[in-house]
Design an enzyme around this catalytic site. Structure first.
Site, PDB file in Angstrom:
ATOM      1  N   HIS A  98      10.389 -22.461   7.911  1.00 20.83           N
ATOM      2  CA  HIS A  98      11.800 -22.161   7.667  1.00 20.83           C
ATOM      3  C   HIS A  98      12.740 -23.115   8.394  1.00 20.83           C
ATOM      4  O   HIS A  98      13.895 -23.271   8.001  1.00 20.83           O
ATOM      5  CB  HIS A  98      12.127 -20.710   8.037  1.00 20.83           C
ATOM      6  CG  HIS A  98      12.143 -20.430   9.510  1.00 20.83           C
ATOM      7  ND1 HIS A  98      11.010 -20.113  10.224  1.00 20.83           N
ATOM      8  CD2 HIS A  98      13.162 -20.424  10.404  1.00 20.83           C
ATOM      9  CE1 HIS A  98      11.327 -19.922  11.478  1.00 20.83           C
ATOM     10  NE2 HIS A  98      12.618 -20.104  11.628  1.00 20.83           N
ATOM     11  N   ASP A 124       2.519 -21.510  18.175  1.00 23.13           N
ATOM     12  CA  ASP A 124       3.546 -20.768  17.459  1.00 23.13           C
ATOM     13  C   ASP A 124       4.664 -21.661  16.955  1.00 23.13           C
ATOM     14  O   ASP A 124       5.125 -21.507  15.818  1.00 23.13           O
ATOM     15  CB  ASP A 124       4.114 -19.674  18.364  1.00 23.13           C
ATOM     16  CG  ASP A 124       5.003 -18.693  17.620  1.00 23.13           C
ATOM     17  OD1 ASP A 124       4.737 -18.428  16.421  1.00 23.13           O
ATOM     18  OD2 ASP A 124       5.967 -18.185  18.221  1.00 23.13           O
ATOM     19  N   HIS A 176       7.230 -26.329  13.975  1.00 26.30           N
ATOM     20  CA  HIS A 176       8.661 -26.620  14.062  1.00 26.30           C
ATOM     21  C   HIS A 176       8.959 -27.918  14.804  1.00 26.30           C
ATOM     22  O   HIS A 176       9.660 -28.800  14.300  1.00 26.30           O
ATOM     23  CB  HIS A 176       9.394 -25.483  14.769  1.00 26.30           C
ATOM     24  CG  HIS A 176       9.279 -24.156  14.083  1.00 26.30           C
ATOM     25  ND1 HIS A 176       9.066 -24.030  12.729  1.00 26.30           N
ATOM     26  CD2 HIS A 176       9.363 -22.893  14.563  1.00 26.30           C
ATOM     27  CE1 HIS A 176       9.023 -22.741  12.415  1.00 26.30           C
ATOM     28  NE2 HIS A 176       9.196 -22.043  13.504  1.00 26.30           N
ATOM     29  N   LYS A 186       3.782 -19.716   7.612  1.00 28.11           N
ATOM     30  CA  LYS A 186       3.033 -20.138   8.787  1.00 28.11           C
ATOM     31  C   LYS A 186       2.525 -18.903   9.522  1.00 28.11           C
ATOM     32  O   LYS A 186       3.089 -17.830   9.354  1.00 28.11           O
ATOM     33  CB  LYS A 186       3.890 -21.021   9.678  1.00 28.11           C
ATOM     34  CG  LYS A 186       4.892 -20.254  10.562  1.00 28.11           C
ATOM     35  CD  LYS A 186       5.499 -21.170  11.589  1.00 28.11           C
ATOM     36  CE  LYS A 186       6.342 -20.400  12.581  1.00 28.11           C
ATOM     37  NZ  LYS A 186       5.608 -19.601  13.548  1.00 28.11           N
ATOM     38  N   ARG A 207       0.807  -1.224   0.000  1.00 27.78           N
ATOM     39  CA  ARG A 207       0.000   0.000   0.000  1.00 27.78           C
ATOM     40  C   ARG A 207       0.840   1.273   0.000  1.00 27.78           C
ATOM     41  O   ARG A 207       0.301   2.363  -0.164  1.00 27.78           O
ATOM     42  CB  ARG A 207      -0.940   0.002   1.203  1.00 27.78           C
ATOM     43  CG  ARG A 207      -0.249   0.017   2.548  1.00 27.78           C
ATOM     44  CD  ARG A 207      -1.261   0.240   3.684  1.00 27.78           C
ATOM     45  NE  ARG A 207      -2.221  -0.839   3.734  1.00 27.78           N
ATOM     46  CZ  ARG A 207      -2.090  -1.906   4.523  1.00 27.78           C
ATOM     47  NH1 ARG A 207      -1.007  -2.019   5.298  1.00 27.78           N
ATOM     48  NH2 ARG A 207      -2.994  -2.844   4.550  1.00 27.78           N
TER      49      ARG A 207
END
Length: 518
Positions: free
Chosen positions: A209, A266, A271, A179, A67
């Site tokens: 990652h 999280d 992970h 994610k 934007r």
């Protein structure tokens, strides 16, 4: 005349990349969310590092969508600033000049029809002038609640569908999703429905990652390329496995994201369960994505939850206090937080894997912030030797061998075993044998995002979980989240710099075990 970074000699290029033909073809990467921290600190530097290593062709283009009221030059300046500050490889003026010629910016909101028409015109211009040949990847580094509108706009504008090639290879379109992949099983399935209604399943790349880290990939080499480990990698010899992701920092500026998410959603759901799958999986018949994913999914499908979640899980919130000689703010006192938030900053749980290899071997997973130090590791702890000969000649905890894979920092692996202490007495003590990437290899490990972005452009999916993996992970975590939500109480407090709440130690103590102190 632009320099051809793909053909000229590049001292940064790993010769193995040339041998394995791991150089991307003509293509562009369209990056949504270019002003975020992830793009600025990780993605943009990683893309430049790939160019600097000679792994992107001279026809590569980078398109930013956002934007901000920027033109191409403004965006190029922002990219250069990010690269100079965060890139892993040295800044090279020649490489940068060639790279910058392919930088474009399209201004607009995610729901702006006109902006997507401008994006389409930009991509057509790059096909004609830059030679990207209709090959475009869309990287959605944006909040999950924006996925649907962006995917629908890409579909409506015709950007998601590659044109028919008159001759040669058909152009491709791919989408990259960061994610979290939903916040529970139902939302993950809905997210998958939205994305795969626009892009074919084999064109969807879900980025975790951690799977791009060299040490994570080295788990496969450690297990299956060495006769030393694989015969012992089972319940006959392994007592238990600990997988830890500890951070010594708080939530920082992530209050808006972290509240309501917590440590388990999280990092454990993605992970740590990925690390569990790689540690426990059977040997795949090849590195083909289908074979590798199939073995990981078998492990996740075989995970057995404890009957009593209260005895086999723990959660906590860090309080204020002193850590490393510095006064730090408690979680509930962080700016922008609900002072009565029940979101956990530490989570630990026990899982069992119902297979012949792992029957009776518990897997303990823990993740948290404001812990003793920053470390991510997998510790495979072996059963004690009988020690009939040495039972009176060692420490109480002597004799429990372990293989510890350090994912970060100080990437490498350690083997713990017993050795005689020098002297006239027969005394045995545990010692370690250490392997470190930095000491054993002259070339530095690439950043995880370098490997993963290159794999997207090459269309190589083995390191990207498909939606079946994501759903299996949520099936494991959802019962714990539902149990914790039903408690309607604050997670147990713990002091910064410690290793979590007392309930986490009790979780292992019930099984006669203790957590490692990395």
């Amino acid at each position: 005349m632009p320099h051809n970074t793909a053909s000229r000699s590049n001292p940064l290029r790993d010769p193995r990349d040339r041998r394995l033909n791991r150089i991307a073809g003509p293509s562009s990467l369209v990056l949504f969310g270019v002003t975020g921290d992830l793009a600025r600190k990780k993605l943009l530097p990683a893309i430049y590092d790939l160019a600097n290593r000679g792994l992107l062709p001279p026809s590569f283009a980078l398109v930013g969508f956002g934007r901000r009221d920027w033109d191409d030059a403004d965006f190029s300046a922002q990219v250069e600033e990010s690269v100079r500050q965060y890139a892993r490889t040295p800044f090279n003026e020649t490489v940068w000049e060639q790279f910058a010629e392919g930088i474009r910016f399209v201004q607009g909101e995610f729901d702006d029809d006109e902006a997507y028409l401008r994006l389409k015109e930009t991509m057509e211009e790059l096909d004609a002038v830059r030679g990207t040949k209709g090959n475009h990847a869309f990287y959605l580094s944006i909040p999950p609640n924006s996925f649907e509108v962006v995917c629908q706009q890409l579909s409506t504008s015709g950007l998601a569908e590659a044109p028919t090639a008159a001759e040669g290879d058909k152009p491709w379109r791919r989408v990259v999703i960061e994610k979290p992949f939903g916040h529970d099983l139902a939302s993950a399935r809905e997210l998958n429905r939205i994305v795969e209604s626009v892009f074919p399943a084999d064109s969807v790349f879900r980025i975790d990652h951690y799977l791009g880290k060299e040490t994570v990939q080295n788990i496969l080499a450690l297990r299956f390329a060495n006769q030393l480990f694989e015969p012992l990698w089972n319940s006959n010899y392994v007592d238990h496995v600990q997988i830890t992701m500890a951070e010594d920092i708080g939530i920082g500026g992530r209050a808006g994201y972290y509240d309501g998410v917590g440590a388990a959603r999280d990092v454990i759901q993605n992970h740590l369960l990925q690390l569990l799958a790689l540690t426990a999986m059977e040997e795949p018949i090849s590195f083909n994505a289908t074979d590798l994913r199939a073995e990981k999914e078998k492990v996740l499908a075989a995970v057995k939850l404890p009957k009593d979640l209260s005895r086999h899980s723990a959660r906590g919130q860090y309080t204020g206090g002193w850590q490393g000689g510095e006064s730090v703010t408690g979680f509930l006192d962080e700016e922008g937080f609900n002072p009565h938030s029940q979101t956990e900053t530490f989570a630990a749980l026990r899982l069992d894997i119902n297979t012949r290899r792992w029957a009776t071997v518990p897997f303990y997973l823990r993740a948290g912030k404001r812990l003793g130090r920053r470390v991510t590791e997998i510790a495979v702890v072996f059963k004690r030797a009988p020690n009939l000969l040495f039972r009176d000649h060692g420490d109480d905890d002597f004799g429990q061998n372990a293989v510890v894979i350090r994912v970060q920092p100080d990437e490498g692996a350690t083997i713990r075993f017993g050795s005689k202490v020098p002297g006239t007495q027969m005394e045995v003590r545990d010692v370690t044998m250490d392997f470190g990437y930095g000491h054993s290899f002259t070339e530095s490990s690439p950043e995880a995002y370098e490997r993963l972005i290159l794999d997207v452009l090459l269309g190589e999916p083995p390191l990207f979980p498909r939606h079946e993996e994501v759903e299996l992970s949520w099936k494991i975590l959802d019962p714990f989240e539902e149990y914790w939500a039903g408690l309607d109480e604050q997670p147990e407090p713990y002091t910064p710099g410690s290793w979590g709440p007392a309930s986490a130690d009790e979780l292992l103590a019930r099984d006669g075990r203790t957590w490692r102190r990395p």
